[in-house]
Design a protein around this motif. Structure first.
Motif, short mmCIF file in Angstrom:
data_model
loop_
_atom_site.label_atom_id
_atom_site.label_comp_id
_atom_site.label_asym_id
_atom_site.label_seq_id
_atom_site.Cartn_x
_atom_site.Cartn_y
_atom_site.Cartn_z
N PRO A 30 16.16 -2.45 -20.34
CA PRO A 30 16.56 -1.32 -19.47
C PRO A 30 16.11 0.05 -20.00
CG PRO A 30 18.36 -2.87 -19.68
CD PRO A 30 17.29 -3.34 -20.64
N SER A 31 16.01 0.21 -21.29
CA SER A 31 15.62 1.51 -21.85
C SER A 31 14.18 1.88 -21.47
CB SER A 31 15.77 1.52 -23.37
OG SER A 31 14.84 0.63 -23.96
N GLU A 32 13.36 0.88 -21.15
CA GLU A 32 11.96 1.13 -20.80
C GLU A 32 11.79 1.61 -19.36
OE1 GLU A 32 9.58 -1.92 -23.70
OE2 GLU A 32 10.33 -2.72 -21.80
N MET A 33 12.88 1.63 -18.61
CA MET A 33 12.82 2.16 -17.24
C MET A 33 14.00 3.08 -16.97
SD MET A 33 13.67 -1.14 -14.98
CE MET A 33 15.35 -1.70 -14.87
N SER A 34 14.39 3.83 -18.01
CA SER A 34 15.50 4.76 -17.87
C SER A 34 15.14 5.84 -16.85
CB SER A 34 15.84 5.40 -19.21
OG SER A 34 14.80 6.29 -19.59
N LEU A 35 16.15 6.50 -16.33
CA LEU A 35 15.93 7.56 -15.36
C LEU A 35 15.07 8.68 -15.95
CD1 LEU A 35 16.47 8.39 -12.49
CD2 LEU A 35 18.62 9.41 -13.23
N ASP A 36 15.22 8.96 -17.24
CA ASP A 36 14.40 9.99 -17.90
C ASP A 36 12.92 9.61 -17.88
OD1 ASP A 36 16.56 11.60 -18.43
OD2 ASP A 36 16.84 10.84 -20.47
N ILE A 37 12.61 8.35 -18.10
CA ILE A 37 11.21 7.88 -18.07
C ILE A 37 10.66 8.01 -16.65
CG2 ILE A 37 9.75 5.82 -18.27
CD1 ILE A 37 11.46 5.07 -20.75
N VAL A 38 11.45 7.61 -15.66
CA VAL A 38 11.01 7.72 -14.27
C VAL A 38 10.76 9.18 -13.91
CG1 VAL A 38 11.74 7.36 -11.87
CG2 VAL A 38 12.11 5.56 -13.55
N LYS A 39 11.68 10.06 -14.28
CA LYS A 39 11.49 11.51 -14.00
C LYS A 39 10.24 12.02 -14.68
CE LYS A 39 16.31 12.87 -13.44
NZ LYS A 39 17.46 13.52 -14.07
N GLY A 40 10.02 11.63 -15.93
CA GLY A 40 8.85 12.08 -16.67
C GLY A 40 7.55 11.66 -16.02
N ARG A 41 7.52 10.46 -15.47
CA ARG A 41 6.29 9.97 -14.80
C ARG A 41 6.09 10.65 -13.45
NH1 ARG A 41 4.47 4.73 -16.11
NH2 ARG A 41 2.73 5.24 -14.75
N ALA A 42 7.18 10.97 -12.76
CA ALA A 42 7.08 11.52 -11.40
C ALA A 42 6.67 12.99 -11.39
CB ALA A 42 8.42 11.37 -10.68
N ILE A 43 7.17 13.75 -12.33
CA ILE A 43 6.96 15.21 -12.30
C ILE A 43 5.61 15.58 -12.89
CG2 ILE A 43 7.85 17.41 -13.13
CD1 ILE A 43 10.64 16.18 -12.89
N ASP A 45 0.83 -1.20 0.00
CA ASP A 45 0.00 0.00 0.00
C ASP A 45 0.87 1.26 0.00
OD1 ASP A 45 -2.38 1.50 0.16
OD2 ASP A 45 -2.07 1.73 2.31
N GLY A 46 0.71 2.09 -1.01
CA GLY A 46 1.47 3.33 -1.08
C GLY A 46 2.26 3.50 -2.36
N ILE A 47 2.08 2.59 -3.29
CA ILE A 47 2.76 2.71 -4.58
C ILE A 47 2.06 3.79 -5.40
CG2 ILE A 47 3.14 1.52 -6.77
CD1 ILE A 47 3.73 -0.97 -5.08
N GLN A 48 2.85 4.69 -5.99
CA GLN A 48 2.27 5.81 -6.73
C GLN A 48 2.33 5.65 -8.24
OE1 GLN A 48 4.81 7.86 -4.11
NE2 GLN A 48 3.22 9.26 -3.45
N PHE A 49 3.31 4.91 -8.74
CA PHE A 49 3.44 4.70 -10.17
C PHE A 49 3.88 3.27 -10.43
CE2 PHE A 49 4.21 9.27 -9.82
CZ PHE A 49 3.34 9.75 -10.79
N GLU A 50 3.54 2.79 -11.61
CA GLU A 50 3.99 1.46 -12.03
C GLU A 50 4.66 1.55 -13.39
OE1 GLU A 50 2.27 -2.84 -13.53
OE2 GLU A 50 1.03 -1.65 -12.18
N LEU A 51 5.76 0.85 -13.54
CA LEU A 51 6.44 0.70 -14.82
C LEU A 51 6.57 -0.78 -15.11
CD1 LEU A 51 9.48 3.15 -14.61
CD2 LEU A 51 7.46 3.41 -16.03
#
Length: 137
Positions: free
Chosen positions: A124-137, A113-119
């Motif tokens: 590895p390219s499908e979970m790059s830091l840029d993708i994570v940043k894009g989903r978070a912001i 309980d408490g997960i905010q996003f799912e990937l």
């Protein structure tokens, strides 16, 4: 409690470690694996470990679940944190393994309980830091 669709049980340590990550920020990430019909904690990432250490801890040829506590700064210069759930299922993993992980994912995710996003990532390219940043912001 066993997962109805796959018969997978969730080890209590999974929920305990997730609560530590969420409430006390004791870990940066947690990698989970399925072992003997049970989902267990495979690796805890220290608070000083970053995203590169996290992605390096995922095996190239096997599926895993993971949660990552992502810190970022908003455009308004506010420090924020979001918890990502990552379903890692590389193309090179065995078909049976992919099926077991896919059929257990939703039930396991509900336990945390408490997960905010799912990937979901197969590469590895499908979970790059840029993708994570894009989903978070």
């Amino acid at each position: 409690m066993a997962n109805a669709s796959s018969g997978m049980a969730v080890d209590d340590e999974c929920k305990i470690r997730f609560q530590e990550l969420k409430a006390r920020r004791s870990h940066r990430f947690i990698v989970f694996k399925i072992e003997e019909q049970k989902i267990v904690v495979e690796k805890l990432g220290g608070t000083n470990e970053g995203y590169n250490e996290f992605t390096a801890s995922l095996p190239a040829n096997e599926c895993r679940y993971a949660v990552y506590d992502f810190d970022f700064t908003t455009e308004e210069n506010c420090q924020k944190s979001k918890i990502f759930f990552i379903a890692w299922s590389p193309d090179t993993s065995k078909v049976r393994m992919k099926m077991v992980y896919a059929s257990s994912k939703d039930r396991f995710k509900r336990e945390l309980d408490g997960i905010q996003f799912e990937l979901q990532a197969t590469d590895p390219s499908e979970m790059s830091l840029d993708i994570v940043k894009g989903r978070a912001i």
